[in-house]
Design an enzyme around this catalytic site. Structure first.
Site, PDB file in Angstrom:
ATOM      1  N   ASP A   1      30.390  33.396  38.733  1.00  0.00           N
ATOM      2  CA  ASP A   1      30.950  33.899  39.992  1.00  0.00           C
ATOM      3  C   ASP A   1      31.895  35.029  39.597  1.00  0.00           C
ATOM      4  O   ASP A   1      32.999  34.784  39.106  1.00  0.00           O
ATOM      5  CB  ASP A   1      31.706  32.763  40.711  1.00  0.00           C
ATOM      6  CG  ASP A   1      32.546  33.257  41.886  1.00  0.00           C
ATOM      7  OD1 ASP A   1      32.472  34.453  42.232  1.00  0.00           O
ATOM      8  OD2 ASP A   1      33.292  32.433  42.457  1.00  0.00           O
TER       9      ASP A   1
ATOM     10  N   LYS B   1      36.040  45.074  41.628  1.00  0.00           N
ATOM     11  CA  LYS B   1      34.777  44.691  42.280  1.00  0.00           C
ATOM     12  C   LYS B   1      34.548  45.480  43.568  1.00  0.00           C
ATOM     13  O   LYS B   1      33.416  45.766  43.946  1.00  0.00           O
ATOM     14  CB  LYS B   1      34.779  43.185  42.571  1.00  0.00           C
ATOM     15  CG  LYS B   1      33.494  42.677  43.222  1.00  0.00           C
ATOM     16  CD  LYS B   1      33.545  41.173  43.421  1.00  0.00           C
ATOM     17  CE  LYS B   1      32.326  40.638  44.143  1.00  0.00           C
ATOM     18  NZ  LYS B   1      32.426  39.163  44.311  1.00  0.00           N
TER      19      LYS B   1
ATOM     20  N   GLU C   1      26.418  35.168  47.125  1.00  0.00           N
ATOM     21  CA  GLU C   1      27.492  34.164  47.040  1.00  0.00           C
ATOM     22  C   GLU C   1      27.338  33.032  48.060  1.00  0.00           C
ATOM     23  O   GLU C   1      27.448  31.861  47.696  1.00  0.00           O
ATOM     24  CB  GLU C   1      28.861  34.851  47.176  1.00  0.00           C
ATOM     25  CG  GLU C   1      29.210  35.661  45.930  1.00  0.00           C
ATOM     26  CD  GLU C   1      30.353  36.656  46.136  1.00  0.00           C
ATOM     27  OE1 GLU C   1      30.989  36.628  47.199  1.00  0.00           O
ATOM     28  OE2 GLU C   1      30.604  37.469  45.215  1.00  0.00           O
TER      29      GLU C   1
ATOM     30  N   ASP D   1      34.138  32.221  53.795  1.00  0.00           N
ATOM     31  CA  ASP D   1      34.676  32.517  52.457  1.00  0.00           C
ATOM     32  C   ASP D   1      35.885  33.442  52.555  1.00  0.00           C
ATOM     33  O   ASP D   1      35.746  34.637  52.804  1.00  0.00           O
ATOM     34  CB  ASP D   1      33.560  33.158  51.607  1.00  0.00           C
ATOM     35  CG  ASP D   1      34.010  33.478  50.173  1.00  0.00           C
ATOM     36  OD1 ASP D   1      35.223  33.384  49.875  1.00  0.00           O
ATOM     37  OD2 ASP D   1      33.134  33.829  49.364  1.00  0.00           O
TER      38      ASP D   1
HETATM   39  P1  ADP Z   1      38.063  35.897  45.078  1.00  0.00           P
HETATM   40  O1  ADP Z   1      36.824  35.339  45.684  1.00  0.00           O
HETATM   41  O2  ADP Z   1      38.570  37.146  45.761  1.00  0.00           O
HETATM   42  O3  ADP Z   1      37.956  36.077  43.600  1.00  0.00           O
HETATM   43  P2  ADP Z   1      39.475  33.310  45.226  1.00  0.00           P
HETATM   44  O4  ADP Z   1      38.435  32.587  45.962  1.00  0.00           O
HETATM   45  O5  ADP Z   1      39.725  32.941  43.805  1.00  0.00           O
HETATM   46  O6  ADP Z   1      39.282  34.889  45.340  1.00  0.00           O
HETATM   47  O7  ADP Z   1      40.839  33.176  46.063  1.00  0.00           O
HETATM   48  C1  ADP Z   1      42.050  33.637  45.594  1.00  0.00           C
HETATM   49  C2  ADP Z   1      43.082  33.504  46.696  1.00  0.00           C
HETATM   50  O8  ADP Z   1      43.265  32.118  47.031  1.00  0.00           O
HETATM   51  C3  ADP Z   1      44.439  34.031  46.287  1.00  0.00           C
HETATM   52  O9  ADP Z   1      44.843  35.069  47.149  1.00  0.00           O
HETATM   53  C4  ADP Z   1      45.373  32.810  46.430  1.00  0.00           C
HETATM   54  O10 ADP Z   1      46.610  33.171  47.006  1.00  0.00           O
HETATM   55  C5  ADP Z   1      44.617  31.915  47.381  1.00  0.00           C
HETATM   56  N1  ADP Z   1      44.979  30.492  47.218  1.00  0.00           N
HETATM   57  C6  ADP Z   1      44.757  29.707  46.148  1.00  0.00           C
HETATM   58  N2  ADP Z   1      45.268  28.470  46.336  1.00  0.00           N
HETATM   59  C7  ADP Z   1      45.843  28.483  47.570  1.00  0.00           C
HETATM   60  C8  ADP Z   1      46.565  27.505  48.347  1.00  0.00           C
HETATM   61  N3  ADP Z   1      46.811  26.273  47.896  1.00  0.00           N
HETATM   62  N4  ADP Z   1      47.010  27.880  49.578  1.00  0.00           N
HETATM   63  C9  ADP Z   1      46.786  29.123  50.040  1.00  0.00           C
HETATM   64  N5  ADP Z   1      46.121  30.076  49.366  1.00  0.00           N
HETATM   65  C10 ADP Z   1      45.660  29.772  48.137  1.00  0.00           C
HETATM   66 MG    MG Z   2      35.069  34.551  45.834  1.00  0.00          MG
END
Ligand code: ADP
Ligand code: MG
Length: 328
Positions: free
Chosen positions: A5, A67, A144, A167
């Site tokens: 991913d 990205k 995705e 998502d």
């Molecule tokens: P991407 O798909 O863009 O790589 P992710 O799916 O890894 O991103 O999500 C990252 C985001 O999730 C970050 O902005 C982070 O602040 C948020 N996040 C992670 N844990 C929590 C939580 N417990 N509560 C709120 N937001 C969260």
């Molecule tokens: Mg993602």
């Protein structure tokens, strides 16, 4: 073969062994590798957590969120040279390949990589370029939301099944309507907001706290303080109050305040979901499931708004951070 991913904010690698997929952690036990690249003061290339930490103290030393620029001719300048988005992504892929090789015998040479459903050919090709640079041959590029549906167990439902994949990642929001039947997963409609994610929630919360308490972090501390607010935000997903320090002073912030501070962001989400449903000529009531994907779906307000609007219980059977990599 590994599954990857390659996210805007975080990237993960998985392997399919003994009949189940498994996320592979790095040496620090972390399953998520920040999608960040930086150059250390001694010229060494830093990837993931090390790069993200470096960027907190020296934001000009590298790049995150590349990205977003995949498939464009964007160039970044740091470490005394120019970098393309695909070169940055290649470093993430190479790091994930390395992490995978800690867990499996021998060299890993091929991968399944996920990309957003809306990625055009140029963006998919840039992803393939990145893999080539990283020394990985790509067996398949999977959307995705499709990967998420597989991870949630929708590979071959008995009857035609309609699911919404919701998502909310770090910097992007994607809503996708999938129709699944007889092993075929079809994207019926998709929509999203290219610049809305958990990072924007953190920024809005930072601004709100500063305004309310008439306080500004010293410039040299601004990034560090933002990270502190990020952790507070996460705590408020399960608690109703938490504390934030403003220099030497500690103040209380509540979930209700977080909700108010980020209301204008949340309000943009549901119209996009409704539009996606209507594009596919369906509605909340006709869905078989709503799958939660992306770290920011852990936010209580995001979950509550979706549950209320849809009149259903969104599916959070899987860790929203892991779903796409497990599907890959
Ligand atoms: P991407 O798909 O863009 O790589 P992710 O799916 O890894 O991103 O999500 C990252 C985001 O999730 C970050 O902005 C982070 O602040 C948020 N996040 C992670 N844990 C929590 C939580 N417990 N509560 C709120 N937001 C969260
Ligand atoms: Mg993602």
């Amino acid at each position: 073969m590994i599954g990857i991913d390659l996210g805007t904010t975080n990237s993960l690698v998985s392997v399919f062994q003994n009949g189940t997929p498994r996320i592979l952690p790095n040496e620090m036990g972390e399953t998520m590798t920040p999608s960040a690249i930086a150059i250390a003061s001694d010229g060494q290339i830093l990837v993931g957590r090390a790069a993200k930490d470096r960027l907190v103290v020296d934001p000009g030393a590298g790049k995150t969120q590349f990205k977003r620029d995949m498939g464009s001719d964007a160039k970044y300048r740091f470490g005394g040279r120019e970098w393309s988005p695909a070169e940055c992504s290649a470093l993430i892929l190479r790091e994930l390949k390395r992490v995978a090789e800690l867990h499996v015998d021998g060299e890993v040479t091929s991968a399944v990589i996920t990309v957003p459903a809306y990625f055009r050919d140029e963006q998919r090709n840039a992803t393939l370029d990145a893999a080539r640079i990283a020394g990985l041959s790509v067996d398949r590029v999977v959307n995705e939301p499709t990967a998420a549906a597989l991870a949630f167990g929708y590979q071959s439902p008995e009857a035609e099944t309609t699911v919404l994949v919701f998502d909310l990642g770090g910097g992007t929001f994607d809503a996708t309507l999938l129709e699944i039947f007889d092993g075929v997963i079809e994207v019926k409609a998709s929509g999203g907001i290219s610049h809305l994610g958990g990072e924007d929630y953190t920024d809005a919360f930072c601004r709100w706290i500063c305004e309310k308490h008439k306080w500004t972090p010293p410039k040299s501390e601004a990034n560090r303080w933002r990270q502190h607010v990020e952790m507070t935000k996460r705590r408020l997903s399960s608690k109703s109050v938490a504390t934030v320090s403003l220099g030497s002073k500690e103040v209380e912030v509540s979930y209700d305040e977080f909700r108010a501070a980020t209301q204008s962001l949340s309000e943009r989400i549901l119209p996009v979901v409704r539009r996606c449903l209507s594009d596919a000529r369906t509605d909340f009531g006709s869905l078989d499931d709503i799958l939660l994907v992306g770290g920011a779906t852990r936010s209580r307000n995001v979950y509550d708004d979706l549950a209320t609007a849809s009149g259903r219980v969104p599916n959070r059977k899987l860790d929203p951070d892991h779903a796409i990599a497990l599907g890959a």
